[in-house]
Scaffold this motif. Structure first.
Motif: not given
Length: 195
Positions: A73-94
């Motif tokens: 779920p997202l509200d309009t404040t996410f789109f109003a902020n030009g610095y909003s993003a999805i931060y994605l990290r890829l891991y390997t499980k050891r």
């Protein structure tokens, strides 16, 4: 009229696959890569940082596939902020050392909000290492933005896009280093969601 901080959109993210991954640190006990993806919204909504995680792909090796779907779920404040993003990290499980980060990328708000509401968009992003330089590997996603607003007889379009479905374009994003790497969300409560 919607109340403030009420979700007005649902962002459906499908983490499809990754390709061309390389491991930089092999351990004595395991040379096998067991990747999974974790991502969060930046800035977090409602003062909480929720971390979403895919399952571990034990068989895909350097070209894993997931197909895990998340509805956020997202509200309009996410789109109003030009610095909003999805931060994605890829891991390997050891087995012994736990998880090791293979790479990261940021999906900017304009890649999320630019397709028309209801259309699916396929995105591919080159992964980065901790210092922001390019590394081997690309992650592939499908996103769809759905509106919760009921507008009778009208099609709602996000960010001024055209109402035609954009289902075949692939976007190669260049992640920015505007934010510190999300060690674990600073000063806010983190929750983990596994699908």
């Amino acid at each position: 009229m919607a109340r403030e901080n009420q979700p007005e959109f649902i962002l459906e993210i499908v983490v499809l696959s990754a390709e061309g991954l390389e491991t930089t640190s092999f351990t004595l006990f395991s040379r096998r890569i067991r990747p999974f993806v974790a991502f969060t919204m930046v800035p977090p909504s409602r003062k909480k940082c929720r971390v979403y995680k895919t399952r571990v792909d034990d068989e895909g090796g350097t070209n894993p596939t997931w197909g895990d779907k998340f509805r956020i779920p997202l509200d309009t404040t996410f789109f109003a902020n030009g610095y909003s993003a999805i931060y994605l990290r890829l891991y390997t499980k050891r087995l012994i050392v736990g998880q090791v980060q293979l790479g990261w990328c940021q999906i900017p708000v304009y890649d999320i909000g630019s397709p028309p509401v209801g259309s699916v968009r396929y995105l591919s992003y080159r992964l980065r290492v901790r210092d922001g330089s390019r590394c081997h590997g690309i992650v592939n996603l499908a996103i769809k933005l759905e509106s919760l607003a009921s507008v009778a007889g009208q099609r709602v379009v996000a960010s001024g896009g055209s109402p035609t479905n954009d289902t075949s374009r692939t976007v190669i994003g260049i992640p920015a280093t505007l934010f510190t790497p999300m060690g674990e969300c600073e000063g806010i409560m983190c929750m983990s969601t596994t699908s």
